[in-house]
Design a protein around this motif. Structure first.
Motif, mmCIF file in Angstrom:
data_model
loop_
_atom_site.group_PDB
_atom_site.id
_atom_site.type_symbol
_atom_site.label_atom_id
_atom_site.label_comp_id
_atom_site.label_asym_id
_atom_site.label_seq_id
_atom_site.Cartn_x
_atom_site.Cartn_y
_atom_site.Cartn_z
ATOM 1 N N PRO A 360 -26.921 0.006 -28.198
ATOM 2 C CA PRO A 360 -26.555 -0.904 -27.376
ATOM 3 C C PRO A 360 -25.780 -2.498 -27.448
ATOM 4 O O PRO A 360 -25.664 -3.147 -27.014
ATOM 5 N N PHE A 361 -25.942 -2.604 -28.719
ATOM 6 C CA PHE A 361 -24.609 -3.198 -28.730
ATOM 7 C C PHE A 361 -23.358 -2.748 -27.857
ATOM 8 O O PHE A 361 -22.343 -3.893 -27.385
ATOM 9 N N PHE A 362 -22.675 -1.456 -27.089
ATOM 10 C CA PHE A 362 -21.371 -1.409 -26.898
ATOM 11 C C PHE A 362 -21.670 -2.522 -25.426
ATOM 12 O O PHE A 362 -20.887 -2.052 -24.936
ATOM 13 N N ILE A 363 -22.732 -2.126 -25.020
ATOM 14 C CA ILE A 363 -23.029 -3.020 -23.086
ATOM 15 C C ILE A 363 -22.037 -4.237 -22.911
ATOM 16 O O ILE A 363 -21.331 -4.356 -22.397
ATOM 17 N N LYS A 364 -22.129 -4.599 -24.699
ATOM 18 C CA LYS A 364 -21.118 -6.594 -24.387
ATOM 19 C C LYS A 364 -20.118 -6.061 -25.174
ATOM 20 O O LYS A 364 -18.974 -6.262 -24.248
ATOM 21 N N THR A 365 -19.297 -5.235 -26.172
ATOM 22 C CA THR A 365 -18.310 -4.771 -26.657
ATOM 23 C C THR A 365 -17.374 -3.705 -25.078
ATOM 24 O O THR A 365 -15.860 -3.739 -25.839
ATOM 25 N N LEU A 366 -17.619 -3.418 -25.068
ATOM 26 C CA LEU A 366 -17.166 -2.618 -23.845
ATOM 27 C C LEU A 366 -17.660 -2.904 -22.165
ATOM 28 O O LEU A 366 -17.620 -1.980 -21.271
ATOM 29 N N PRO A 370 -13.484 0.369 -17.293
ATOM 30 C CA PRO A 370 -13.448 0.432 -15.591
ATOM 31 C C PRO A 370 -14.459 1.289 -15.019
ATOM 32 O O PRO A 370 -14.795 1.157 -13.873
ATOM 33 N N HIS A 371 -15.065 2.451 -16.875
ATOM 34 C CA HIS A 371 -15.769 2.771 -15.516
ATOM 35 C C HIS A 371 -17.400 2.996 -16.800
ATOM 36 O O HIS A 371 -17.157 3.297 -18.201
ATOM 37 N N ILE A 372 -18.712 2.952 -16.527
ATOM 38 C CA ILE A 372 -19.739 2.983 -17.508
ATOM 39 C C ILE A 372 -20.798 3.701 -16.876
ATOM 40 O O ILE A 372 -21.493 3.481 -16.043
ATOM 41 N N LEU A 373 -21.294 4.905 -17.245
ATOM 42 C CA LEU A 373 -22.254 5.481 -17.215
ATOM 43 C C LEU A 373 -23.306 5.268 -17.910
ATOM 44 O O LEU A 373 -23.035 5.691 -19.075
ATOM 45 N N LEU A 396 -23.809 -4.879 -14.820
ATOM 46 C CA LEU A 396 -24.182 -4.689 -16.555
ATOM 47 C C LEU A 396 -24.556 -5.531 -16.907
ATOM 48 O O LEU A 396 -23.665 -6.493 -17.550
ATOM 49 N N LYS A 397 -26.144 -5.514 -17.314
ATOM 50 C CA LYS A 397 -26.141 -6.520 -17.900
ATOM 51 C C LYS A 397 -26.283 -6.057 -19.338
ATOM 52 O O LYS A 397 -26.766 -4.970 -20.108
ATOM 53 N N THR A 398 -26.736 -7.118 -20.456
ATOM 54 C CA THR A 398 -25.715 -6.691 -21.910
ATOM 55 C C THR A 398 -28.153 -5.876 -22.041
ATOM 56 O O THR A 398 -28.339 -4.898 -22.936
ATOM 57 N N LEU A 399 -29.268 -6.915 -21.567
ATOM 58 C CA LEU A 399 -30.506 -6.772 -22.020
ATOM 59 C C LEU A 399 -31.495 -5.386 -20.428
ATOM 60 O O LEU A 399 -31.094 -5.896 -19.631
ATOM 61 N N ASP A 400 -32.118 -4.385 -20.478
ATOM 62 C CA ASP A 400 -32.545 -4.234 -19.625
ATOM 63 C C ASP A 400 -31.553 -3.559 -18.604
ATOM 64 O O ASP A 400 -32.540 -3.686 -17.389
ATOM 65 N N PRO A 403 -29.977 2.881 -15.673
ATOM 66 C CA PRO A 403 -29.770 3.562 -15.380
ATOM 67 C C PRO A 403 -28.713 4.252 -14.616
ATOM 68 O O PRO A 403 -28.686 3.433 -13.535
ATOM 69 N N GLY A 404 -27.077 4.361 -14.335
ATOM 70 C CA GLY A 404 -26.101 4.248 -12.894
ATOM 71 C C GLY A 404 -25.028 4.222 -13.294
ATOM 72 O O GLY A 404 -24.557 4.256 -14.776
ATOM 73 N N ILE A 405 -24.254 3.909 -12.920
ATOM 74 C CA ILE A 405 -22.504 4.444 -13.050
ATOM 75 C C ILE A 405 -22.027 3.298 -12.538
ATOM 76 O O ILE A 405 -22.144 2.721 -11.249
ATOM 77 N N TYR A 406 -21.686 2.293 -13.932
ATOM 78 C CA TYR A 406 -20.774 1.488 -12.606
ATOM 79 C C TYR A 406 -19.241 1.386 -12.908
ATOM 80 O O TYR A 406 -18.634 0.942 -14.079
ATOM 81 N N THR A 407 -19.099 1.081 -12.110
ATOM 82 C CA THR A 407 -17.754 1.549 -11.695
ATOM 83 C C THR A 407 -16.865 0.228 -10.434
ATOM 84 O O THR A 407 -18.340 0.519 -8.939
ATOM 85 N N SER A 408 -16.023 -0.024 -10.054
ATOM 86 C CA SER A 408 -15.923 -0.172 -8.351
ATOM 87 C C SER A 408 -14.890 1.181 -8.245
ATOM 88 O O SER A 408 -14.015 0.795 -6.964
#
Length: 563
Positions: A360-366, A370-373, A396-400, A403-408
């Protein structure tokens, strides 16, 4: 020549985290098959080492498939530690040993017990090295571009076991058996691990040596051939794909059982994953993911386990076949990787890479990618799995994080609703997953072919005419690729001739021209055309240098040896 015992590697710092239990596929050998054969192998006398004169390349057959086998264990004081590298004289750099140690254990806590299988891809350090196997050039010339032997990376195929063990200080047995290879044969090597890993964990090093000796008797992988690979009383039967195979054709019909006893374990494919199972939570977004992969966009796959992470990344890289994915990719990546700072820095744009992570640490560092699945556990059910939604990166939040595709990203092409309806109908009719995967793979193949065929036609038109090739001049030059000229051909010879999808095809091509995938495709085609020109030129020279025989000469052939 015998193997000299090498030193083990124990990377400092870092504690192993518990990995989740993840069953892998069918067909683990029963106690009466592989187990009995393994007992016999372990009781047998070890195979004598071959003298240097007997073979100039000892272990060359083993090296045709694998570079080495590693055993990684958990040391209470040091964390992950390299317990064994076999064959003993195979030299990994300390950096490679450290990376393999960390990549062979789950990177985040899952609380599960049991066996887990996953894959990783590792950048080679220390420059080019000699290998016992000397046939890389011939194999790569005949193999499909997507299955060529890597020159700068290793693949790692992992079987990780975590079970309670009161005899261990931590109360757990934690160990990984890792096959290290330059070949992307994920199905073959994971199936091989299913046979040998349980026996190894029970009987340890003598059994591993016996198995490696068996692999050293295998014939080398030759594209186009069907091979029988005996190991532990089981014969694995595989067909090595060839560059001349028709794209999308099934190799199953080409197998020959040859009255083998016992009946062989037939692998329909050495490399293809269950695409439908991997993509089930993103089926309605396959079009978007295909475009992102085609354009070489940076993508992070956040998954709950190394198994889900590595399978999703490998599925994504395979969806462009027969076009080769020319960017970097890491099916499983940890915070201990030597490229961690390179990928997490915010001072420059993210690299063209698909990276799979679980921590989960990668949620913050990455977050700046531009595209997070983000996906959950892959579970097959009798209904269409819940589909993830496309969301803005700001959500895109660090906790909780759900699932989703986070992108513009906005797709150039419209969705293929027909495909979704066919797959949904297959679910309702309980169609086998392999059939669903074949439908999905066929759709992606036809989509890629529709996109690439106009490029193939245009680049073929840049080839000089054969009558321009004469023995008295240098070979003519291939004309340059002009993007504007290519775009003009699309009106009458574009993808619309073979694909029903509507959308901004021109915009997709313009974006593709700026991607590493176009650069890789163009370089490969230009190299092949140059080689063809040189061959035609040499042929013209040979024909000009040999005078045609007269009628009186054709009746008599005189042979002589020239000094």
């Amino acid at each position: 020549m015998g193997r000299a015992v090498g030193e083990s590697s124990k990377p400092q710092g870092g504690a192993a985290r518990r990995g989740g239990a993840e069953p892998w596929g069918p067909g683990r050998a029963g106690p009466g098959g592989a187990g009995a054969a393994m007992d016999a192998l372990c009781r047998a006398e070890p195979r004598p080492r071959r003298p240097a004169a007997a073979s100039p390349l000892p272990w060359s057959r083993f090296s045709a498939w694998l570079d080495c086998v590693c055993v990684v264990t958990f040391d209470l004081e040091l964390g992950q530690a390299m317990e064994l590298v076999y064959p003993y004289d195979f030299r990994l750099t300390e950096k490679e040993k450290t990376s393999i140690c960390y990549l062979s254990f789950p990177d985040s806590y899952s609380g599960g017990l049991g066996d887990t299988q996953f894959s990783f891809r590792l950048r080679q350090s220390g420059g080019q090295r000699t290998t016992h196997y000397e046939d890389d050039g011939e194999y790569n010339r005949e193999a499909p571009l997507t299955l060529q032997r890597e020159s700068a990376h290793y693949f790692g195929y992992v079987y990780f076991r975590q079970v309670k063990d009161s005899s261990m200080k931590r109360g757990y047995f934690q160990k990984s058996l890792v096959l290290v290879s330059r070949l992307p044969y994920v199905n073959l090597f994971q199936s091989l691990l299913q046979l040998i890993a349980p026996e190894y964990f029970d009987k340890l090093e003598p059994c591993l040596e016996a198995v490696c000796n068996e692999i050293d008797q295998w014939p080398p992988p030759v594209p186009g051939q069907t091979l029988n690979l005996p190991v532990m009383g089981v014969v694995i039967q595989v067909r090595i794909p060839s560059r001349v195979d028709k794209p999308g054709s099934s190799p199953v019909k080409q197998f020959n059982q040859e009255n083998l006893l016992p009946a062989p374990l037939v692998l329909p494919s050495i490399h293809e994953l269950d695409l439908f199972r991997c993509f089930q939570p993103v089926l309605i977004h396959v079009q978007m993911l295909w475009e992102l992969m085609l354009l070489g966009e940076p993508i992070v796959v956040m998954a709950p386990s190394p198994t889900v992470s590595s399978e999703m990344v490998l599925a994504l890289t395979s969806c462009l076949a027969p076009l080769r994915y020319c960017c970097d990719y890491r099916p499983y990546f940890t915070i201990h990787d030597s490229e961690f700072k390179e990928y997490t820095t915010r001072t420059q744009a993210p690299p063209n890479i698909v990276v799979g992570v679980t921590n989960p640490f990668f949620i913050k560092t990455l977050q700046h990618w531009p595209h997070i699945l983000r996906v959950g556990e892959l579970k097959m059910s009798g209904d269409l799995p819940k589909q993830v939604k496309v969301k803005k990166l700001t959500k895109l939040k660090t906790l909780d994080t759900k699932p989703g595709i986070y992108t513009s990203y906005k797709t150039f092409l419209h969705k293929d609703k027909t495909l979704i309806k066919r797959l949904l109908k297959g679910i309702q009719r309980k169609r086998p997953s392999e059939v669903q995967s074949a439908l999905l793979r066929r759709h992606l193949l036809e989509l890629t072919q529709s996109f690439i065929i106009p490029l193939e036609h245009y680049i073929a038109s840049l080839m000089p005419l054969q009558r321009a090739i004469t023995p008295w001049k240098n070979p003519p030059q291939i004309r340059p690729f002009r993007q504007d000229d290519f775009m003009k051909t699309l009106e009458h010879a574009g993808p619309q001739l073979t694909c029903v999808l509507k959308g901004d095809w021109l915009g997709l091509y313009r974006r593709f021209f700026r991607s590493p995938n176009f650069d890789g495709w163009y370089r490969q085609r230009h190299k092949e055309m140059t080689q063809k020109l040189e061959a035609l030129h040499l042929e013209a020279i040979c024909e000009a240098a040999l005078p045609k025989p007269t009628e009186s000469q054709t009746g008599n052939v005189i042979c002589c040896w020239l000094p």
